[in-house]
Each structure stands twice: as C-alpha cells, then as structure tokens.
Scaffold this active site. Sequence first.
Site, PDB file in Angstrom:
ATOM      1  N   HIS A 123      12.051  95.364  53.239  1.00  0.00           N
ATOM      2  CA  HIS A 123      12.570  95.048  52.597  1.00  0.00           C
ATOM      3  C   HIS A 123      12.547  96.126  52.114  1.00  0.00           C
ATOM      4  CE1 HIS A 123      14.499  92.676  48.921  1.00  0.00           C
ATOM      5  NE2 HIS A 123      13.588  94.203  48.066  1.00  0.00           N
ATOM      6  N   GLU A 124      11.745  97.017  51.756  1.00  0.00           N
ATOM      7  CA  GLU A 124      11.672  98.644  50.315  1.00  0.00           C
ATOM      8  C   GLU A 124      12.188  99.191  51.831  1.00  0.00           C
ATOM      9  OE1 GLU A 124      11.685  98.682  47.598  1.00  0.00           O
ATOM     10  OE2 GLU A 124      10.491  96.672  47.562  1.00  0.00           O
ATOM     11  N   HIS A 127      15.831  99.183  51.580  1.00  0.00           N
ATOM     12  CA  HIS A 127      16.821  99.806  50.073  1.00  0.00           C
ATOM     13  C   HIS A 127      16.940 101.027  50.692  1.00  0.00           C
ATOM     14  CE1 HIS A 127      16.814  96.507  46.818  1.00  0.00           C
ATOM     15  NE2 HIS A 127      15.734  96.398  47.226  1.00  0.00           N
ATOM     16  N   GLU A 177      19.783  93.491  46.076  1.00  0.00           N
ATOM     17  CA  GLU A 177      18.226  92.497  46.669  1.00  0.00           C
ATOM     18  C   GLU A 177      18.407  92.178  47.820  1.00  0.00           C
ATOM     19  OE1 GLU A 177      15.205  93.617  45.975  1.00  0.00           O
ATOM     20  OE2 GLU A 177      15.620  94.340  44.190  1.00  0.00           O
TER      21      GLU A 177
END
Length: 255
Positions: A123-124, A127, A177
């Site tokens: 997930h990070e 980004h 997100e």
Amino acid sequence: MRYRAPAWVAIGSLLAFLAGGVAEAQLIVTEKEVMRQARTEWLLIKKHTPRAGDPRLQSYVECITDRIVAVLEPQFQELSWEVIVFDDEAANAFALPGGKVGVFTGILKVADTPDALAAVIGHEIAHLTEDHIMQRAKRQSRTDALVILGGAATGMGDVVRAGAQIGLALPFDRRQESEADLVGLEYMAQAGFDPRASIYLWKNMANVNKGAPPEFLSTHPSNDRRLDDLVGSLAPALVHYNEARESGRRPNCRL
C-alpha cells in the site's frame, strides 16, 4: 542519559516537507524540489527517531520490501531503496520519494504475519509509484500544514501519536487511499504474498482498536467500503498470486 528527540519532531518536519515550500503560502510544484526535500527529511527522520532494537525486525521488513520492489516497473526498481524499522508505537508506515520506506514497530502488532505486513508495505509503495506524494505536495501549502500540526499538538494530548497521524496519514485523500489499496494488492500478489491477508489485516486492525481506527486508517475509506473494494479485487489478485507461486516466487520472510 542521551537525549533522543521524540518521533513527532521528525514527523513534524516530514509534514512540513510534504506540505510546504520556500515561502509560507507557496506550493511545491516541481519534482526536483520535492525530491531534494525528501532526501533532507529522510535524513532528519533517521537522525531523530530511534531504530528498532531487534535486528531481526529490520531483516524481516527488508525481506518483505525487497520481494515487492522486485516486481515493480523497472523505473521504480532502480530507485535507491532504503528500509528502516523505527521504534515507535504508532500503527503506521510510510514511503517517501526516492524509495525510502519507514515502518513503525506499532504496525507489527496488527500486521502480524508476513502476508499482512506485505499488504501494508505494498500500500505504501503504491502511494509512491502512483505519484500520490507529488500530487499531495502540489495542492498543500506550508501555512495549511502548520495550522493542522499546531491544532493536533495542542488538542490531542498524546503528541507523539498525533504527530504520526497528522504527518503520515491525513494528507492523502480517500481516492488515493483506495487506489493504493488496490495497486498494493497487486504488488503483494505478484511478489508471492497471499492477497487474502489484506482482508485479515483490516479486520485485525478494527478488532485490535475496538472500533477506533489507528493512524494507518485515518481519513481512509470506511472499513466496510474498503473491505468491499478489496474483496471485489481478490479474484484477479489470486490469479497473479498463483502465477507467482508457480514461477517460484515463494517469499520466506520470517522473524
């Protein structure tokens, strides 16, 4: 006793980088400026935030991150990746431009399996690869950041946790997100981590926090919406997961 600055000092600097430019009301609009400040702030975070004491934690998180980086597009694989586990109770993680990844020990209490932690790290990293950090920097001003951080520091009591929440979670919007969830799901699956662990992760976060979302979930889509989106994307992710396993991608990252 040697003084160690609390984590919120470094996180406050990180927020200023993410939100501010040279002048108080100026927006960061160039990639060169963002990259320059990212390098500076990463050095400040490393200087002021203590590392995890157990070297096994560092090796464990590096193992998972390396497997995910290996399936990224070539331009991202070639970044100067650096991963550090910081000793902080905040349930959070972050990625900075240039391939810098920070993981707080607090997230390991809820992402308590290699597959679950892969969901967080995927997930990070998403980004970063989806250019969310640049998009965020362009639309936020230094003035806005100082107002937000000041309100958090004076009104939330626990300055360390408030700083982590505001600095690392607040600036991303819900669309970003959701996108990071789904892109990160693909990354972890292609690396050979079970994408079904993403469902386990979000349920575990909700259970551990008894209904109160941790920093990692701040300003994120609601748990129900998030789970619905992840469940809807599991089928193709499982196809990629099975293909990865068949091709020999079987990560063995253990503490």
